[in-house]
Motif scaffolding. Structure first.
Motif, mmCIF file in Angstrom:
data_model
loop_
_atom_site.group_PDB
_atom_site.id
_atom_site.type_symbol
_atom_site.label_atom_id
_atom_site.label_comp_id
_atom_site.label_asym_id
_atom_site.label_seq_id
_atom_site.Cartn_x
_atom_site.Cartn_y
_atom_site.Cartn_z
ATOM 1 N N ILE A 1 30.187 57.635 -60.654
ATOM 2 C CA ILE A 1 29.107 56.657 -60.825
ATOM 3 C C ILE A 1 28.589 56.679 -62.259
ATOM 4 C CG2 ILE A 1 26.757 56.058 -60.128
ATOM 5 C CD1 ILE A 1 27.481 57.180 -57.320
ATOM 6 N N GLN A 2 28.420 57.857 -62.830
ATOM 7 C CA GLN A 2 27.910 57.966 -64.192
ATOM 8 C C GLN A 2 28.892 57.392 -65.209
ATOM 9 O OE1 GLN A 2 27.036 62.157 -64.308
ATOM 10 N NE2 GLN A 2 24.894 61.837 -63.790
ATOM 11 N N ARG A 3 30.178 57.535 -64.935
ATOM 12 C CA ARG A 3 31.188 56.974 -65.823
ATOM 13 C C ARG A 3 31.063 55.442 -65.855
ATOM 14 N NH1 ARG A 3 34.763 60.441 -64.737
ATOM 15 N NH2 ARG A 3 35.414 59.574 -62.752
ATOM 16 N N LEU A 4 30.882 54.849 -64.667
ATOM 17 C CA LEU A 4 30.696 53.403 -64.593
ATOM 18 C C LEU A 4 29.372 52.976 -65.209
ATOM 19 C CD1 LEU A 4 31.968 52.843 -60.949
ATOM 20 C CD2 LEU A 4 33.123 52.139 -63.047
ATOM 21 N N GLN A 5 28.324 53.757 -64.949
ATOM 22 C CA GLN A 5 26.991 53.411 -65.431
ATOM 23 C C GLN A 5 26.913 53.489 -66.958
ATOM 24 O OE1 GLN A 5 23.811 56.013 -64.201
ATOM 25 N NE2 GLN A 5 22.401 54.292 -63.958
ATOM 26 N N SER A 6 27.692 54.362 -67.566
ATOM 27 C CA SER A 6 27.639 54.514 -69.019
ATOM 28 C C SER A 6 28.158 53.276 -69.740
ATOM 29 C CB SER A 6 28.437 55.741 -69.450
ATOM 30 O OG SER A 6 29.818 55.508 -69.254
ATOM 31 N N ARG A 7 28.903 52.430 -69.044
ATOM 32 C CA ARG A 7 29.427 51.214 -69.650
ATOM 33 C C ARG A 7 28.451 50.048 -69.539
ATOM 34 N NH1 ARG A 7 35.232 49.959 -67.995
ATOM 35 N NH2 ARG A 7 35.548 49.730 -70.225
ATOM 36 N N CYS A 8 27.348 50.261 -68.817
ATOM 37 C CA CYS A 8 26.361 49.200 -68.621
ATOM 38 C C CYS A 8 25.197 49.362 -69.595
ATOM 39 C CB CYS A 8 25.793 49.242 -67.192
ATOM 40 S SG CYS A 8 27.007 49.000 -65.913
ATOM 41 N N LYS A 9 24.507 48.274 -69.815
ATOM 42 C CA LYS A 9 23.298 48.318 -70.629
ATOM 43 C C LYS A 9 22.172 48.860 -69.770
ATOM 44 C CE LYS A 9 20.454 45.500 -73.620
ATOM 45 N NZ LYS A 9 20.213 44.152 -74.136
ATOM 46 N N LYS A 10 21.417 49.821 -70.309
ATOM 47 C CA LYS A 10 20.348 50.449 -69.533
ATOM 48 C C LYS A 10 19.313 49.408 -69.121
ATOM 49 C CE LYS A 10 17.206 54.316 -69.430
ATOM 50 N NZ LYS A 10 16.692 55.505 -70.080
ATOM 51 N N GLY A 11 18.979 49.410 -67.820
ATOM 52 C CA GLY A 11 17.987 48.478 -67.295
ATOM 53 C C GLY A 11 18.575 47.207 -66.707
ATOM 54 N N SER A 12 19.881 46.988 -66.888
ATOM 55 C CA SER A 12 20.502 45.780 -66.334
ATOM 56 C C SER A 12 20.618 45.897 -64.819
ATOM 57 C CB SER A 12 21.888 45.570 -66.949
ATOM 58 O OG SER A 12 22.768 46.602 -66.524
ATOM 59 N N ARG A 13 20.949 44.792 -64.157
ATOM 60 C CA ARG A 13 21.086 44.812 -62.695
ATOM 61 C C ARG A 13 22.149 45.803 -62.239
ATOM 62 N NH1 ARG A 13 21.037 38.601 -60.560
ATOM 63 N NH2 ARG A 13 18.908 38.129 -61.153
ATOM 64 N N GLN A 14 23.302 45.764 -62.907
ATOM 65 C CA GLN A 14 24.395 46.655 -62.511
ATOM 66 C C GLN A 14 24.007 48.113 -62.738
ATOM 67 O OE1 GLN A 14 27.155 45.382 -60.948
ATOM 68 N NE2 GLN A 14 27.482 47.528 -60.461
ATOM 69 N N LYS B 1 21.035 49.359 -62.582
ATOM 70 C CA LYS B 1 20.106 49.715 -61.516
ATOM 71 C C LYS B 1 20.832 49.973 -60.201
ATOM 72 C CE LYS B 1 16.157 47.294 -63.487
ATOM 73 N NZ LYS B 1 15.259 46.139 -63.362
ATOM 74 N N LYS B 2 21.883 49.209 -59.929
ATOM 75 C CA LYS B 2 22.673 49.430 -58.705
ATOM 76 C C LYS B 2 23.336 50.810 -58.743
ATOM 77 C CE LYS B 2 23.718 44.644 -57.544
ATOM 78 N NZ LYS B 2 24.769 43.629 -57.382
ATOM 79 N N TYR B 3 23.881 51.167 -59.909
ATOM 80 C CA TYR B 3 24.495 52.484 -60.038
ATOM 81 C C TYR B 3 23.443 53.589 -59.930
ATOM 82 C CZ TYR B 3 28.863 50.293 -61.537
ATOM 83 O OH TYR B 3 30.021 49.555 -61.589
ATOM 84 N N GLN B 4 22.254 53.346 -60.455
ATOM 85 C CA GLN B 4 21.171 54.324 -60.363
ATOM 86 C C GLN B 4 20.788 54.551 -58.904
ATOM 87 O OE1 GLN B 4 20.325 55.890 -63.053
ATOM 88 N NE2 GLN B 4 18.701 57.124 -62.180
ATOM 89 N N ARG B 5 20.716 53.455 -58.144
ATOM 90 C CA ARG B 5 20.404 53.539 -56.714
ATOM 91 C C ARG B 5 21.507 54.310 -55.976
ATOM 92 N NH1 ARG B 5 20.532 48.263 -55.090
ATOM 93 N NH2 ARG B 5 19.010 47.859 -56.715
ATOM 94 N N ALA B 6 22.763 54.063 -56.365
ATOM 95 C CA ALA B 6 23.890 54.774 -55.752
ATOM 96 C C ALA B 6 23.808 56.269 -56.047
ATOM 97 C CB ALA B 6 25.211 54.198 -56.257
ATOM 98 N N LYS B 7 23.408 56.627 -57.260
ATOM 99 C CA LYS B 7 23.255 58.049 -57.601
ATOM 100 C C LYS B 7 22.172 58.700 -56.765
ATOM 101 C CE LYS B 7 22.602 58.666 -61.990
ATOM 102 N NZ LYS B 7 22.550 58.712 -63.468
ATOM 103 N N ARG B 8 21.040 58.010 -56.619
ATOM 104 C CA ARG B 8 19.958 58.557 -55.794
ATOM 105 C C ARG B 8 20.410 58.741 -54.348
ATOM 106 N NH1 ARG B 8 16.410 54.932 -58.570
ATOM 107 N NH2 ARG B 8 16.441 53.587 -56.748
ATOM 108 N N TYR B 9 21.211 57.793 -53.833
ATOM 109 C CA TYR B 9 21.708 57.895 -52.466
ATOM 110 C C TYR B 9 22.616 59.114 -52.306
ATOM 111 C CZ TYR B 9 24.354 56.940 -48.249
ATOM 112 O OH TYR B 9 24.964 57.058 -47.025
ATOM 113 N N VAL B 10 23.530 59.297 -53.243
ATOM 114 C CA VAL B 10 24.454 60.447 -53.179
ATOM 115 C C VAL B 10 23.670 61.750 -53.222
ATOM 116 C CG1 VAL B 10 26.250 61.674 -54.457
ATOM 117 C CG2 VAL B 10 26.438 59.230 -54.114
ATOM 118 N N LEU B 11 22.669 61.826 -54.102
ATOM 119 C CA LEU B 11 21.885 63.058 -54.229
ATOM 120 C C LEU B 11 21.060 63.324 -52.957
ATOM 121 C CD1 LEU B 11 20.676 62.747 -57.910
ATOM 122 C CD2 LEU B 11 22.246 64.436 -56.979
#
Length: 96
Positions: free
Chosen positions: A63-76, A78-88
């Motif tokens: 998830i972090q690998r995918l998230q690092s390619r996104c601009k911080k704060g964008s919709r995508q 945020k989706k990856y951030q939500r996925a990280k919280r779910y996994v944790l």
């Protein structure tokens, strides 16, 4: 090998009795190994805990690998951030 732990509790010392001793060995692969002089033994493995940690770390890395390619704060992002919280939260519940 013999380990003696002492502390001050205000009571008189009791003599060592062989039938009341036990040994404990904390380890990395087997979380805890304990034995008593009566011949009883107990091994607690941390296999399930280690597997949960490894899977969590693997999913977070993806998830972090995918998230690092996104601009911080964008919709995508945020989706990856939500996925990280779910996994944790899921791994935390499994460990409890």
């Amino acid at each position: 090998m013999y380990l003696s732990v002492s502390f001050e509790d205000g009571k008189e010392n009791q003599p060592y009795e062989k039938k009341q001793s036990a040994g404990v060995d904390p380890g990395e692969i087997h979380t805890l190994a304990a034995f008593a002089e009566s011949g009883e033994a107990l091994i607690i493995t941390g296999r399930k805990i280690r597997s949960i940690h490894r899977l969590r770390n693997k999913k977070l890395a993806a998830i972090q690998r995918l998230q690092s390619r996104c601009k911080k704060g964008s919709r995508q992002w945020k989706k990856y951030q939500r996925a990280k919280r779910y996994v944790l939260s899921k791994s935390e519940k499994q460990l409890q």
